[in-house]
Structures are given as C-alpha cells and as structure tokens.
Design an enzyme around this catalytic site. Structure first.
Site, PDB file in Angstrom:
ATOM      1  N   HIS A   1       0.966  -0.910   0.163  1.00 48.97           N
ATOM      2  CA  HIS A   1      -0.004  -0.431  -0.238  1.00 48.97           C
ATOM      3  C   HIS A   1       0.973   1.474  -0.050  1.00 48.97           C
ATOM      4  O   HIS A   1       1.908   1.272   0.693  1.00 48.97           O
ATOM      5  CB  HIS A   1      -0.594  -0.584   1.159  1.00 48.97           C
ATOM      6  CG  HIS A   1      -2.132   1.172   1.083  1.00 48.97           C
ATOM      7  ND1 HIS A   1      -1.657   2.671   2.172  1.00 48.97           N
ATOM      8  CD2 HIS A   1      -3.573   0.838   1.272  1.00 48.97           C
ATOM      9  CE1 HIS A   1      -2.772   2.752   1.756  1.00 48.97           C
ATOM     10  NE2 HIS A   1      -3.843   2.066   1.871  1.00 48.97           N
TER      11      HIS A   1
ATOM     12  N   ASP B   1       3.265  -4.834   8.471  1.00 46.32           N
ATOM     13  CA  ASP B   1       2.090  -4.108   8.082  1.00 46.32           C
ATOM     14  C   ASP B   1       0.847  -4.873   7.358  1.00 46.32           C
ATOM     15  O   ASP B   1       0.061  -5.859   6.682  1.00 46.32           O
ATOM     16  CB  ASP B   1       1.304  -3.405   6.402  1.00 46.32           C
ATOM     17  CG  ASP B   1       0.458  -2.951   6.298  1.00 46.32           C
ATOM     18  OD1 ASP B   1      -0.780  -2.640   6.858  1.00 46.32           O
ATOM     19  OD2 ASP B   1       0.401  -1.725   5.077  1.00 46.32           O
TER      20      ASP B   1
ATOM     21  N   GLN C   1      -4.237  -5.239   7.088  1.00 48.30           N
ATOM     22  CA  GLN C   1      -5.406  -6.461   6.043  1.00 48.30           C
ATOM     23  C   GLN C   1      -5.417  -7.347   7.138  1.00 48.30           C
ATOM     24  O   GLN C   1      -6.233  -8.286   6.173  1.00 48.30           O
ATOM     25  CB  GLN C   1      -5.428  -6.149   4.086  1.00 48.30           C
ATOM     26  CG  GLN C   1      -5.470  -4.907   3.792  1.00 48.30           C
ATOM     27  CD  GLN C   1      -7.025  -4.088   3.604  1.00 48.30           C
ATOM     28  OE1 GLN C   1      -7.951  -5.349   4.323  1.00 48.30           O
ATOM     29  NE2 GLN C   1      -6.864  -3.166   3.975  1.00 48.30           N
TER      30      GLN C   1
ATOM     31  N   LYS D   1     -10.829  -0.552  10.510  1.00 48.37           N
ATOM     32  CA  LYS D   1      -9.784  -1.501   9.477  1.00 48.37           C
ATOM     33  C   LYS D   1     -11.160  -2.718   9.739  1.00 48.37           C
ATOM     34  O   LYS D   1     -10.854  -4.060   9.571  1.00 48.37           O
ATOM     35  CB  LYS D   1      -9.000  -2.046   9.134  1.00 48.37           C
ATOM     36  CG  LYS D   1      -8.944  -0.966   7.617  1.00 48.37           C
ATOM     37  CD  LYS D   1      -7.981  -0.930   7.028  1.00 48.37           C
ATOM     38  CE  LYS D   1      -7.164  -0.422   6.024  1.00 48.37           C
ATOM     39  NZ  LYS D   1      -7.704   0.673   5.179  1.00 48.37           N
TER      40      LYS D   1
ATOM     41  N   CYS E   1      -4.425   2.265  -3.921  1.00 47.02           N
ATOM     42  CA  CYS E   1      -3.311   2.987  -3.177  1.00 47.02           C
ATOM     43  C   CYS E   1      -2.255   1.820  -3.189  1.00 47.02           C
ATOM     44  O   CYS E   1      -1.632   1.583  -2.484  1.00 47.02           O
ATOM     45  CB  CYS E   1      -3.682   2.788  -1.513  1.00 47.02           C
ATOM     46  SG  CYS E   1      -4.542   4.797  -1.365  1.00 47.02           S
TER      47      CYS E   1
HETATM   48  N1  PLP Z   1      -1.715  -0.627   4.846  1.00 45.70           N
HETATM   49  C1  PLP Z   1      -2.880  -1.671   3.934  1.00 45.70           C
HETATM   50  C2  PLP Z   1      -2.237  -2.370   3.651  1.00 45.70           C
HETATM   51  C3  PLP Z   1      -3.844  -1.165   4.053  1.00 45.70           C
HETATM   52  O1  PLP Z   1      -4.814  -1.861   3.055  1.00 45.70           O
HETATM   53  C4  PLP Z   1      -3.904   0.154   4.612  1.00 45.70           C
HETATM   54  C5  PLP Z   1      -5.423   1.215   3.750  1.00 45.70           C
HETATM   55  O2  PLP Z   1      -6.145   0.862   2.420  1.00 45.70           O
HETATM   56  C6  PLP Z   1      -3.137   1.263   4.869  1.00 45.70           C
HETATM   57  C7  PLP Z   1      -1.835   0.537   5.455  1.00 45.70           C
HETATM   58  C8  PLP Z   1      -3.438   2.474   5.575  1.00 45.70           C
HETATM   59  O3  PLP Z   1      -3.895   2.226   6.222  1.00 45.70           O
HETATM   60  P1  PLP Z   1      -4.374   3.752   7.233  1.00 45.70           P
HETATM   61  O4  PLP Z   1      -5.513   4.590   5.689  1.00 45.70           O
HETATM   62  O5  PLP Z   1      -6.299   3.227   8.440  1.00 45.70           O
HETATM   63  O6  PLP Z   1      -3.981   4.520   7.982  1.00 45.70           O
END
Ligand code: PLP
Length: 406
Positions: A123, A200, A203, A226, A364
């Site tokens: 992401h 990370d 998800q 999430k 993203c």
């Molecule tokens: N990392 C992953 C894999 C994501 O899917 C997302 C958001 O879609 C993020 C990081 C960023 O999350 P946030 O926008 O809640 O900070």
C-alpha cells in the site's frame, strides 16, 4: 461451531438499510469495516459520561478514562500476544504507525547508502514514508517482486538482503490482491542477517489471529477502523528492546519526563511515543471491537471466511471475460477483478445503483496496477458479516453490468 450470521449481522446496524431502494450490500471492507453496536455504544458512553483528558488529571473522570485507556492497551497486548503493554503504542492508524517507525527508526539507524526492502505489493502507506526517509538520508528502496498470481518471489529476497539493508517492511496481506504473504519465512531470512522486520497488518488482523511473538516480527501495525473499531486510531507494536533504543518521533505533552529550556528528558515506554492528547476514545472503542471479535472467535471467523472465499472465487471464475488479479493459494477474502472492455469506474457506478458497494481504482497500490499494466480494478472485500447471498447478488450485478456495457 459455525457462525450465526443472522445474529452477527444484527450486531451491525448500518447493514440494515436501503440505498437507492435496494438492500445495502457492503463489499468495501478493505477500505473500512462497519461497527458493531457494542463499539458504537462504547464510544457514545465515553462521550456522554466519561470524557476527560487522560494521564494528567487527579479527578474522578480523568482517573476513570485513564484506567479504561490503559485497559484498552492491555486488550491490544493480549490480542497480539505481545510480551508487555510497553510494546503497544496507540497511533492515529496504520499510516501513522508506519510513519512513526520510518521516522524514528530512520533517525536512529539509517544513513547514506543504506537500503530499505519493501515489496511490489505494498500500500502507498508502506512505500511513501520509506521514500521520504530515503530522501532525507540518501538511502534507497529495494523491492521484492511478485509473480502474476500475486505471490511474492521469495527467492529474490536472498539477493535483496545485503549488509546495507536496515529494515524489511512488508504487508502481511495485500489489500488489492488478497495475498497472505509468507511473513515467517521473510522474518527468518531477515533475522538470519540481523535485519528487523515491520509487518503491515492493516488487512490481516480482521481476518485471522496474529501472534507477534510467534511471528517474531519486530514491528506490527494496524488501523482500528479496518477491524470494526472507530476511525482515527491505530496500533504500533514494537519489540521493547528496539523501542527503548528509538527516539520519539513527535514532541509534546505526556511524552516527556522533565522539560527545561536547556533540555528535555523523555517519558518511559509506551508514553514516549504518545505525544499530546491521544485519541483515547478511539483506543477504547478499538478494545471494544477486539473483545467483540474474541467473543465470536477467530477460528470460526477464519473457517467461515474461507468458505466465503472459495464460493466467491468459484462464482467469479464462472463469469466469461472476467479476470481476477491475485490468485494466491493463501489469501484473504479480498478480490480484484476486471470485466473485458469495461472500465472499473463504470462498473462500480452501476453496481452502486444496485445497492452494491465495491471499490474501484488503484486501491493505493499503484505499483500493483503497473505490474499488470492496468489503470485500476474493481475490488470486492468481504468480512465475516457478509453472506453467500450477497456474493450471489454481486455476481448477478456483474452479469447485468456486462449485459449493459458490452
Ligand atoms: N496498509 C494497508 C495494507 C492498507 O490496506 C491500508 C489502507 O487501506 C493502509 C496500510 C493504510 O491504512 P489507514 O489509511 O487506515 O492508515
């Protein structure tokens, strides 16, 4: 024991509404998940009866709120099986957590010529903060590629890990292809060369149990919103031994011990990394969401989502001219796809009018789109409150869209 989906759905008030006179079918859980009543009630109760700034007050409300906030930290610790609450930092979300590590770890350990290893499926939140660090320090990014099915090319990692690699930052599960990465193998390879690993989990946490001690990761991050909690809150787990060594990334109230104009000494963990008035309501709401999930049980959730995944893949696979992007064997219930000659945005708009909420675009993850040479996909992302009937409605919606636009 199986899940009682009817009962579960009744816990989520937002799901029971009509959009454009159609029952809402919410398949955009990768972007954000809906909140069970218990989370809504917790946040409301805090605002109505408990609101008070934490850690600093001597009065009743402040004490109560502080206790609840620190209890929430313990709930997150137990959820991740971290060794200590000193390892649990509340942040503004996954993005906030990665930025915190990129800045703080980068300040301490990264210098010109060093390398940061990430993957091609990250992401943007797990790309850009590292690029910003590299720009500041004169370091560079190295990328683990993936095969066309969305699985990491793990063999490439051996060459990418050099004596200049300072950290590996990898998504546990891909938000655009659904792949669950072989993170334990990555951690083993990195640790064999003394390199720490950030995962990370934005998800992953909502789909399956995560045990940071079993994984042996050095950092693990995720967002509250999430995983059925409130927005604006998130978690940074870090091994205590590493966090102790890192400088704070933000200065302000609460993160200090003594302040004079000449010098400031910092608070102990975890407060050293929580400058200013934190989102205590969000953190306590997150704990309510985690308690709710525990009450249902991750094993049952995992089993049900696997069924849902198998069913969705089978149904999507039966549609002529539909291509799925990301077919890794080990996966979460997130599906990216395109229909021949149909722009994802057009399809998303039509599905929306049928009451079906999907996401369209790059999610993203522009480098993933570049890998496939496409502008974007349609993404349906499911969680345990989604049903086979909703999958059927999606499939019917896709078929109608194809008829309309082909
Ligand atoms: N990392 C992953 C894999 C994501 O899917 C997302 C958001 O879609 C993020 C990081 C960023 O999350 P946030 O926008 O809640 O900070």
């Amino acid at each position: 024991m199986g899940l009682n989906i009817k009962q579960i759905r009744s816990d989520f008030p937002i799901l029971h509404q009509q959009v454009y006179n159609k029952p809402l079918i919410y398949l955009d859980n990768g972007a954000t998940t809906q909140k069970p009543q218990v989370v809504i009630d917790t946040v409301r109760e805090l605002q109505e009866t408990r609101n008070s700034s934490i850690h600093r007050g001597v009065h009743y409300l402040s004490d109560q709120m502080t206790d609840r906030y620190e209890a929430a930290r313990e709930t997150v610790r137990a959820f991740l099986n971290a060794a200590s609450t000193n390892e649990i930092i509340f942040t503004s979300g996954a993005t906030g957590s990665i930025n915190a590590v990129a800045f703080s770890f980068g300040e301490k350990f990264v210098t010109a010529g060093d390398e940061i290893v990430i993957s091609e499926m990250e992401h943007h939140s797990n790309i850009v903060p590292w690029q910003m660090l590299c720009d500041r320090k004169g370091a560079s990014i190295k990328v683990i590629p993936f095969y066309d099915n969305g699985e990491l090319i793990l063999e490439k990692l051996d060459d990418l890990l050099t004596d200049r690699t300072r950290i590996v930052a990898l998504t546990h599960a891909s938000n655009s292809m659904g792949t669950i990465n072989p993170v334990k193998e990555v951690i083993k390879k990195a640790h064999a060369k003394g390199i720490p690993v950030l995962l990370d989990g934005a998800q992953m946490v909502q789909h399956g149990e995560v045990d940071v001690r079993e994984l042996d990761c050095d950092f693990y991050i995720f967002s509250s919103h999430k995983i059925f909690g409130p927005t604006g809150s998130g978690v940074l787990y870090g091994k205590e031994s590493i966090l102790e060594e890192l400088p704070p990334y933000q200065g302000g109230g609460d993160m200090v011990d003594q302040v004079t104009f000449e010098r400031t000494s910092y608070n102990t963990l975890p407060f050293k990394f929580e400058a200013g008035t934190t989102n205590y309501t969000g953190a306590i709401g997150l704990a309510a969401a985690l308690d709710y999930l525990q009450s249902i049980g991750f094993e049952a959730i995992g089993r049900y989502e696997q069924e849902l995944t198998g069913y969705t893949l089978e149904k999507l696979g039966g549609i002529d001219g539909l291509k799925i992007y990301g077919t890794a064997a080990n996966r979460i219930s997130v599906f990216s796809f395109l229909m021949q000659n149909i722009h994802p945005y057009d399809a998303g708009m039509i599905l929306d009018k049928m009451g079906i909420a999907v996401r369209t675009g790059t999610h993203c993850t522009q480098p993933v789109m570049d890998h496939f040479g496409i502008d974007g996909t349609i993404r349906a992302s499911l969680v345990f409150y989604n049903t086979m009937e909703e999958v059927d409605a999606l499939i019917e919606g896709i078929q109608r869209t194809i008829q309309m636009l082909s």
